[in-house]
Motif scaffolding. Structure first.
Motif, mmCIF file in Angstrom:
data_model
loop_
_atom_site.group_PDB
_atom_site.id
_atom_site.type_symbol
_atom_site.label_atom_id
_atom_site.label_comp_id
_atom_site.label_asym_id
_atom_site.label_seq_id
_atom_site.Cartn_x
_atom_site.Cartn_y
_atom_site.Cartn_z
ATOM 1 N N ALA A 1 0.540 -1.592 0.176
ATOM 2 C CA ALA A 1 -0.449 0.085 -0.237
ATOM 3 C C ALA A 1 1.073 0.957 0.047
ATOM 4 O O ALA A 1 0.230 2.220 -0.609
ATOM 5 N N LEU A 2 2.180 1.182 0.307
ATOM 6 C CA LEU A 2 2.936 2.553 1.095
ATOM 7 C C LEU A 2 3.926 2.520 -1.068
ATOM 8 O O LEU A 2 4.430 3.887 -0.830
ATOM 9 N N LEU A 3 4.125 1.766 -1.136
ATOM 10 C CA LEU A 3 4.841 1.824 -3.053
ATOM 11 C C LEU A 3 4.259 3.087 -3.572
ATOM 12 O O LEU A 3 5.220 3.678 -4.211
ATOM 13 N N ALA A 4 2.950 3.677 -3.208
ATOM 14 C CA ALA A 4 2.565 4.871 -4.691
ATOM 15 C C ALA A 4 3.081 6.082 -3.533
ATOM 16 O O ALA A 4 2.894 6.975 -4.360
ATOM 17 N N ARG A 5 3.513 5.714 -2.083
ATOM 18 C CA ARG A 5 4.328 6.931 -2.082
ATOM 19 C C ARG A 5 6.367 7.084 -1.859
ATOM 20 O O ARG A 5 6.697 7.397 -0.558
ATOM 21 N N ARG A 6 6.369 6.135 -3.060
ATOM 22 C CA ARG A 6 7.765 5.701 -2.998
ATOM 23 C C ARG A 6 8.835 6.857 -2.357
ATOM 24 O O ARG A 6 9.755 7.026 -1.919
ATOM 25 N N ALA A 7 8.648 8.223 -3.152
ATOM 26 C CA ALA A 7 9.375 9.110 -3.483
ATOM 27 C C ALA A 7 9.099 10.044 -2.172
ATOM 28 O O ALA A 7 10.711 9.921 -1.829
ATOM 29 N N ASP A 8 8.325 10.555 -1.495
ATOM 30 C CA ASP A 8 8.068 10.561 -0.124
ATOM 31 C C ASP A 8 8.808 9.888 0.775
ATOM 32 O O ASP A 8 9.380 9.927 2.290
ATOM 33 N N VAL A 9 8.261 8.536 1.020
ATOM 34 C CA VAL A 9 9.271 7.681 2.215
ATOM 35 C C VAL A 9 11.084 7.633 1.547
ATOM 36 O O VAL A 9 11.484 7.454 2.055
ATOM 37 N N ASN A 10 11.293 7.296 0.109
ATOM 38 C CA ASN A 10 12.443 7.497 0.471
ATOM 39 C C ASN A 10 13.312 8.887 0.930
ATOM 40 O O ASN A 10 14.429 9.537 1.224
ATOM 41 N N ARG A 11 12.364 10.246 0.306
ATOM 42 C CA ARG A 11 13.315 11.373 0.876
ATOM 43 C C ARG A 11 13.399 10.910 2.357
ATOM 44 O O ARG A 11 14.508 11.799 2.896
ATOM 45 N N VAL A 12 12.475 10.429 3.166
ATOM 46 C CA VAL A 12 12.873 10.569 4.908
ATOM 47 C C VAL A 12 13.894 9.557 5.047
ATOM 48 O O VAL A 12 14.691 10.451 5.784
ATOM 49 N N VAL A 13 14.078 9.037 4.149
ATOM 50 C CA VAL A 13 15.522 7.505 4.432
ATOM 51 C C VAL A 13 16.301 8.419 4.435
ATOM 52 O O VAL A 13 17.704 8.218 5.401
ATOM 53 N N TYR A 14 16.620 9.155 2.902
ATOM 54 C CA TYR A 14 17.876 9.601 2.515
ATOM 55 C C TYR A 14 17.756 10.068 2.467
ATOM 56 O O TYR A 14 19.092 11.102 2.681
ATOM 57 N N ASP A 15 17.465 11.179 3.152
ATOM 58 C CA ASP A 15 17.760 12.819 4.486
ATOM 59 C C ASP A 15 18.420 12.544 5.517
ATOM 60 O O ASP A 15 18.958 13.225 5.768
ATOM 61 N N ALA A 16 17.777 11.055 5.814
ATOM 62 C CA ALA A 16 18.818 10.943 7.540
ATOM 63 C C ALA A 16 19.638 10.641 6.484
ATOM 64 O O ALA A 16 20.756 10.595 7.582
ATOM 65 N N VAL A 17 20.438 10.091 6.349
ATOM 66 C CA VAL A 17 21.490 9.143 5.705
ATOM 67 C C VAL A 17 22.363 10.172 4.768
ATOM 68 O O VAL A 17 23.478 10.001 5.879
ATOM 69 N N ALA A 18 21.542 11.025 5.342
ATOM 70 C CA ALA A 18 22.609 12.312 3.902
ATOM 71 C C ALA A 18 23.329 13.324 5.321
ATOM 72 O O ALA A 18 23.710 13.337 5.295
ATOM 73 N N ALA A 19 21.746 13.007 6.224
ATOM 74 C CA ALA A 19 22.616 14.058 7.609
ATOM 75 C C ALA A 19 24.022 12.697 8.210
ATOM 76 O O ALA A 19 24.812 13.695 9.308
ATOM 77 N N LEU A 20 23.644 12.090 8.023
ATOM 78 C CA LEU A 20 25.057 11.032 8.386
ATOM 79 C C LEU A 20 26.414 10.682 7.918
ATOM 80 O O LEU A 20 27.319 9.960 7.840
ATOM 81 N N GLY A 21 26.363 11.265 6.388
ATOM 82 C CA GLY A 21 27.819 11.305 5.475
ATOM 83 C C GLY A 21 27.614 10.271 5.072
ATOM 84 O O GLY A 21 28.097 9.647 5.225
ATOM 85 N N GLY A 22 26.350 9.815 4.214
ATOM 86 C CA GLY A 22 26.214 8.263 4.114
ATOM 87 C C GLY A 22 25.845 8.143 2.617
ATOM 88 O O GLY A 22 25.994 8.944 2.226
ATOM 89 N N SER A 23 25.448 7.206 1.895
ATOM 90 C CA SER A 23 24.857 6.724 0.883
ATOM 91 C C SER A 23 24.195 6.740 0.873
ATOM 92 O O SER A 23 23.259 5.390 0.597
ATOM 93 N N ILE A 24 22.862 6.985 -0.701
ATOM 94 C CA ILE A 24 21.871 5.849 -1.130
ATOM 95 C C ILE A 24 22.069 5.031 -1.888
ATOM 96 O O ILE A 24 20.952 3.886 -1.809
#
Length: 458
Positions: free
Chosen positions: A390-413
């Motif tokens: 059910a959440l696949l339709a909001r993939r881009a929104d989920v990605n943004r949340v996770v990738y922002d957390a990764v970026a804040a910690l100096g990580g890679s997507i």
């Protein structure tokens, strides 16, 4: 496809190895997760480097894009057509020979279509170890492993795929063949060209053969399933085990309780290794020369010395028990197949913060969405999967949340799966502009027509 062009390809590699109908090509033109599917003009199945080179030359002359493909087990749509232009899919599966093994030099030369498990087996039969190991090893091919710089469970001790290769043979976008099949550990004569093609996902050329690095074969292994209260305890335990056991710690895999429960539902034959539930687990493997009983005793002593970190643990007492523990880890991807997946990395020390930070942000944005966190905590690579279908339709929104957390910690997507089509647009927002400029300059220099695997990476 134009009959003249089809005949030209058939003359190069044989009529039965030029596939053109939808039933023939369907398995090649759909990715493993079934997220991407697009028709190619044809699927070519060459049997040699000469045939690959001839086919690529013809494609270059006709202005046709080339999509190289190994076992088609990738998770980012990197090995299937985009459908945006005329594309020819080049399957390397017939190029599956092990060309030579030099046990004294600890090297093996293989064609790109060799299945990873067959390479592992050949190394084992020669009394050596090829350490690259991942869930798809029964069907993935070494050319694809190198093209995506695959990781897997042994990166902690042996490194990624690029650290397992000494030389490559590559068909360039104009059909010329670069023979870099050197079995040398020292060759300081200019740019290390092979590393341009490792991790390039077929966008610079077609890997057709490789010289792989072998290692001493461990005589003993100790496999442990360890219960912990938190990822922070897992990171601390890894440091303690390294202090006591050194580089013998070969794998250190984090598994959340939610992941284990998904496995138990998906595969009822699998049993919970411990009598009581715990929030987190680690699957650890220690490998070395010598006697198995001695190594197991050392592993037990190392775990017993960490009572503040280890809530409970069980060590496999046989090969069958070790396989059963690894079966849990290997089943996790298929046990939660349909959700929003992330293959991310941060410094090992910051993995607990990533899990906590991303979890809090997701709980706020998507209340109640389940999180399946697991993976290679020993090298900082976590598979952080969220929600359900059910959440696949909001993939881009989920990605943004996770990738922002990764970026804040100096990580890679993308830690080990590559970019493919899935992350091609996202990387523009996450990578330094100069890095992207340099990557594009390399692409233009090596593939000026833009024919190699277009629509991937860049």
């Amino acid at each position: 496809m134009d009959a003249t062009l089809q005949s030209a390809f058939a003359a190069l590699i044989g009529d039965k190895h030029v596939l053109t109908t939808a039933p023939e090509t369907a398995t090649f033109t759909t990715d493993w997760r079934k997220l991407y599917r697009a028709q190619a003009l044809c699927v070519l199945r060459p049997a040699s480097t000469a045939e690959v080179a001839a086919a690529v030359r013809l494609c270059a002359r006709e202005g046709l894009a080339v999509v190289p493909q190994g076992g088609n087990t990738g998770l980012c749509g990197g090995s299937v057509p985009t459908g945006s232009r005329p594309e020819v899919l080049l399957s390397l599966s017939r190029m599956n020979r092990i060309l030579s093994i030099d046990a004294l030099n600890d090297t093996m030369t293989v064609e790109a279509g060799c299945v990873l498990a067959n390479i592992q087996r050949a190394a084992d039969e020669a009394g050596r170890l090829f350490p690259l190991s991942l869930a798809a090893e029964g069907s993935c091919q070494i050319g694809g492993n190198l093209s995506t710089n695959a990781g897997g469970v042994n990166v902690l001790r042996y490194g990624n795929a690029r650290e397992q290769v000494l030389g490559l043979e590559v068909v360039l976008p104009d059909g010329r063949v670069w023979n870099g099949l050197r079995a040398l550990r020292k060759d300081n004569t200019g740019y290390d060209l092979k590393q341009l093609f490792v991790g390039a996902e077929g966008t610079l050329g077609v890997i057709t053969a490789a010289v792989l690095k072998l290692h001493p074969k461990p005589a003993a292994r100790a496999t442990a399933w360890i219960a912990l209260q938190s990822p922070a305890h897992a990171v601390a335990l890894l440091a303690q085990l390294h202090a006591r056991l050194g580089e013998r710690v070969s794998a250190f895999e984090l598994v959340s309780r939610r992941c284990l429960e998904a496995v138990l539902v998906h595969a009822p034959a699998i049993r919970d290794p411990l009598p009581r539930a715990h929030p987190w687990y680690v699957l650890a493997e220690i490998a070395d020369a010598g006697e198995a009983a001695s190594l197991t005793a050392q592993a037990e002593q190392a775990l017993a010395a960490c009572p503040a970190l280890v809530a409970d643990a069980v060590l496999a007492s046989s090969g069958a028990q070790a396989q059963a523990l690894w079966k849990i880890r290997e089943t996790i991807p298929e046990a939660q197949f349909t959700n929003v997946k992330h293959d991310v990395s941060v410094p090992v020390s910051r993995v607990p913060e990533l899990i906590e930070r991303a979890g809090a942000a997701l709980a706020s944005a998507f209340p109640g969405a389940p999180i399946y966190a697991f993976g290679h905590i020993g090298d900082g690579n976590i598979h952080y999967n969220v929600g359900d279908q059910a959440l696949l339709a909001r993939r881009a929104d989920v990605n943004r949340v996770v990738y922002d957390a990764v970026a804040a910690l100096g990580g890679s997507i993308s830690a080990e799966h590559g970019l493919g089509q899935l992350k091609r647009e996202e990387i523009r927002h996450r990578k330094d502009a100069i890095e992207l400029e340099l990557m594009q300059a390399l692409k233009r220099a090596i593939d000026p027509q833009g024919l190699m695997n277009p629509g991937k990476v860049l």
